[in-house]
Design an enzyme around this catalytic site. Sequence first.
Site, PDB file in Angstrom:
ATOM      1  N   ASP A  74      -1.493   0.189  -9.700  1.00  0.00           N
ATOM      2  CA  ASP A  74      -0.051   0.429  -9.695  1.00  0.00           C
ATOM      3  C   ASP A  74       0.163   1.906  -9.340  1.00  0.00           C
ATOM      4  OD1 ASP A  74       2.606   1.091 -10.456  1.00  0.00           O
ATOM      5  OD2 ASP A  74       2.672  -0.760 -11.640  1.00  0.00           O
ATOM      6  N   ILE A  75       0.683   2.126  -8.151  1.00  0.00           N
ATOM      7  CA  ILE A  75       0.789   3.503  -7.635  1.00  0.00           C
ATOM      8  C   ILE A  75       1.815   4.306  -8.435  1.00  0.00           C
ATOM      9  CG2 ILE A  75       1.369   4.880  -5.590  1.00  0.00           C
ATOM     10  CD1 ILE A  75       0.361   2.324  -3.986  1.00  0.00           C
ATOM     11  N   ASN A  98       4.525  -9.177   2.183  1.00  0.00           N
ATOM     12  CA  ASN A  98       5.852  -9.501   1.646  1.00  0.00           C
ATOM     13  C   ASN A  98       6.920  -9.085   2.658  1.00  0.00           C
ATOM     14  OD1 ASN A  98       6.813  -6.702   0.988  1.00  0.00           O
ATOM     15  ND2 ASN A  98       4.953  -6.766  -0.258  1.00  0.00           N
ATOM     16  N   LYS A 158       6.525   2.065 -16.686  1.00  0.00           N
ATOM     17  CA  LYS A 158       5.824   2.828 -15.643  1.00  0.00           C
ATOM     18  C   LYS A 158       5.669   4.299 -16.025  1.00  0.00           C
ATOM     19  CE  LYS A 158       6.165  -0.514 -12.328  1.00  0.00           C
ATOM     20  NZ  LYS A 158       5.224  -0.979 -11.338  1.00  0.00           N
ATOM     21  N   LYS A 183      11.302  -1.432 -16.998  1.00  0.00           N
ATOM     22  CA  LYS A 183      10.322  -0.938 -16.012  1.00  0.00           C
ATOM     23  C   LYS A 183      10.198   0.582 -16.090  1.00  0.00           C
ATOM     24  CE  LYS A 183       9.881  -3.858 -12.521  1.00  0.00           C
ATOM     25  NZ  LYS A 183      10.262  -4.589 -11.318  1.00  0.00           N
ATOM     26  N   LYS A 241     -14.109 -14.795   9.371  1.00  0.00           N
ATOM     27  CA  LYS A 241     -12.951 -15.685   9.302  1.00  0.00           C
ATOM     28  C   LYS A 241     -13.339 -16.969   8.554  1.00  0.00           C
ATOM     29  CE  LYS A 241      -9.661 -18.212  12.025  1.00  0.00           C
ATOM     30  NZ  LYS A 241      -9.520 -19.015  13.214  1.00  0.00           N
TER      31      LYS A 241
HETATM   32  N1  CTP Z   1       4.731  -0.276  -7.521  1.00  0.00           N
HETATM   33  C1  CTP Z   1       3.614   0.470  -7.206  1.00  0.00           C
HETATM   34  N2  CTP Z   1       2.391  -0.128  -7.177  1.00  0.00           N
HETATM   35  C2  CTP Z   1       2.268  -1.442  -7.462  1.00  0.00           C
HETATM   36  C3  CTP Z   1       3.407  -2.213  -7.776  1.00  0.00           C
HETATM   37  C4  CTP Z   1       4.639  -1.588  -7.796  1.00  0.00           C
HETATM   38  O1  CTP Z   1       3.733   1.675  -6.952  1.00  0.00           O
HETATM   39  N3  CTP Z   1       1.075  -1.997  -7.427  1.00  0.00           N
HETATM   40  C5  CTP Z   1       6.017   0.418  -7.596  1.00  0.00           C
HETATM   41  C6  CTP Z   1       7.005   0.056  -6.525  1.00  0.00           C
HETATM   42  O2  CTP Z   1       6.886   0.914  -5.407  1.00  0.00           O
HETATM   43  C7  CTP Z   1       8.324   0.263  -7.248  1.00  0.00           C
HETATM   44  C8  CTP Z   1       8.004  -0.075  -8.679  1.00  0.00           C
HETATM   45  O3  CTP Z   1       6.605   0.041  -8.804  1.00  0.00           O
HETATM   46  O4  CTP Z   1       8.707   1.621  -7.224  1.00  0.00           O
HETATM   47  C9  CTP Z   1       8.418  -1.419  -9.159  1.00  0.00           C
HETATM   48  O5  CTP Z   1       7.996  -2.412  -8.252  1.00  0.00           O
HETATM   49  P1  CTP Z   1       8.371  -3.920  -8.545  1.00  0.00           P
HETATM   50  O6  CTP Z   1       7.737  -4.790  -7.527  1.00  0.00           O
HETATM   51  O7  CTP Z   1       9.851  -4.042  -8.764  1.00  0.00           O
HETATM   52  O8  CTP Z   1       7.742  -4.104  -9.971  1.00  0.00           O
HETATM   53  P2  CTP Z   1       6.344  -4.547 -10.465  1.00  0.00           P
HETATM   54  O9  CTP Z   1       5.710  -3.428 -11.179  1.00  0.00           O
HETATM   55  O10 CTP Z   1       5.556  -5.152  -9.370  1.00  0.00           O
HETATM   56  O11 CTP Z   1       6.766  -5.639 -11.540  1.00  0.00           O
HETATM   57  P3  CTP Z   1       7.335  -7.115 -11.292  1.00  0.00           P
HETATM   58  O12 CTP Z   1       6.882  -7.541  -9.942  1.00  0.00           O
HETATM   59  O13 CTP Z   1       6.748  -7.879 -12.404  1.00  0.00           O
HETATM   60  O14 CTP Z   1       8.830  -6.988 -11.413  1.00  0.00           O
END
Ligand code: CTP
Length: 403
Positions: free
Chosen positions: A306-307, A209, A343, A339, A287
């Site tokens: 999800d960390i 990304n 979380k 969120k 590959k």
């Molecule tokens: N995050 C994380 N691990 C993941 C996804 C997200 O630790 N696998 C953390 C990001 O570092 C950030 C927060 O969660 O602090 C929110 O990330 P974001 O991309 O805004 O949200 P998502 O949980 O991915 O939800 P969405 O993409 O549906 O908005």
Amino acid sequence: MLAGKRVLLIISGGIAAYKCPDLVRRLRERGAAVRCVLTQSGAEFVSPLALGAVSEDKVYQDLFSLTDEHEMGHINLSRQADVLLVAPATANTLAKMVHGAADDLATTVLLATDKPVVVAPAMNVRMWEHAATQANIAVLKDRGVTVIGPEEGDMACGEYGMGRMSEPLEIAEALTSFFHDGARLSGRRALVTSGPTYEAIDPVRYIANRSSGKQGHAIADALRRLGSETTLVTGPTRLPDPPGVNVVHVESARQMLAACEAALPADIAVCAAAVADWRVATEAGEKIKKTPGGEPPPLKMTENPDILHTLSNAGNARPGLVVGFAAETENVIENAVAKLARKGCDWIVANDVSPETGTFAGDANTVHLVTADGVEDWPELTKKAVGARLAARIADALDAAHD
Ligand code: CTP
């Protein structure tokens, strides 16, 4: 106060050097011990005799003087200081610092040091405004050097403008808050995630990304500046490692989680990384080959850990304060509030990352801090300023929890 602090004052050759005996007095009345290094051109503006009298110490001038090297090598001068203060810092000295030149005692000490460096620039307004000087200041700030001033005012050259060295009293005050701030999070452990993750498709392709890592790196740097022992777990970025921070480089979300868990326990966790939500379910070992005219390979995705959620719900291992980010392109506040609950973290820093905001690649960020007490709208700031403000808010929160 500066009680017990040892200041190595490096005086380069600007007219403002005449203020240095007063600066030494101001630092000493706050309890600091001051030792002076005087450049050859500095000695044109202030006498070593005056500096020696007010500092009650020897004044060091010559890199190649046998007695200086015998009594006190340039390494020892730095070793025996808590901070190096360059005042006045001329345009020439700043330029030498940027390039690592070491052609006299002052610049050699500055190159050989691992101590914090503070500079108080002083020069003619046009020299200050010159693109070269501004670029040099930006590089030094990036390397962690603290800059005090300069101020606007009448100059010795008869002009008016920016470039006058801050007054000795202000420099002494700034140095006092430098030490105070620098200890606010001492003894605390902080963990920060930053950058994108790369999720492999095969040995040569990956899904990623647009995160630059600038915000996460700035937060790690700011937390370290407040004295915390900081670990930065970062995905691939083009940024240099912030100085004084323990940096762990990873690629995938799963590696990032493992590195975060290995960095526990922590008092503070800030998850600023743009972690990929999904990865390719089965990474191809070789590959993937293209068959001309054939079907493109189907990419079956699976969810990544999800960390932020994992750290927020880590039971006894949960960091005391967990901060997440919410990258949104619409309904920023509502999505961030949801969120926060989903979380299980304590705060969410919400920002709009729609392409027209330029947030992802840019240096500026407009954020909203969502806590249990409500939503704070912060003005547009640089990512570094967001980092500094967030670190200060974290220190306030930990102080309040302690009281
Ligand atoms: N995050 C994380 N691990 C993941 C996804 C997200 O630790 N696998 C953390 C990001 O570092 C950030 C927060 O969660 O602090 C929110 O990330 P974001 O991309 O805004 O949200 P998502 O949980 O991915 O939800 P969405 O993409 O549906 O908005």
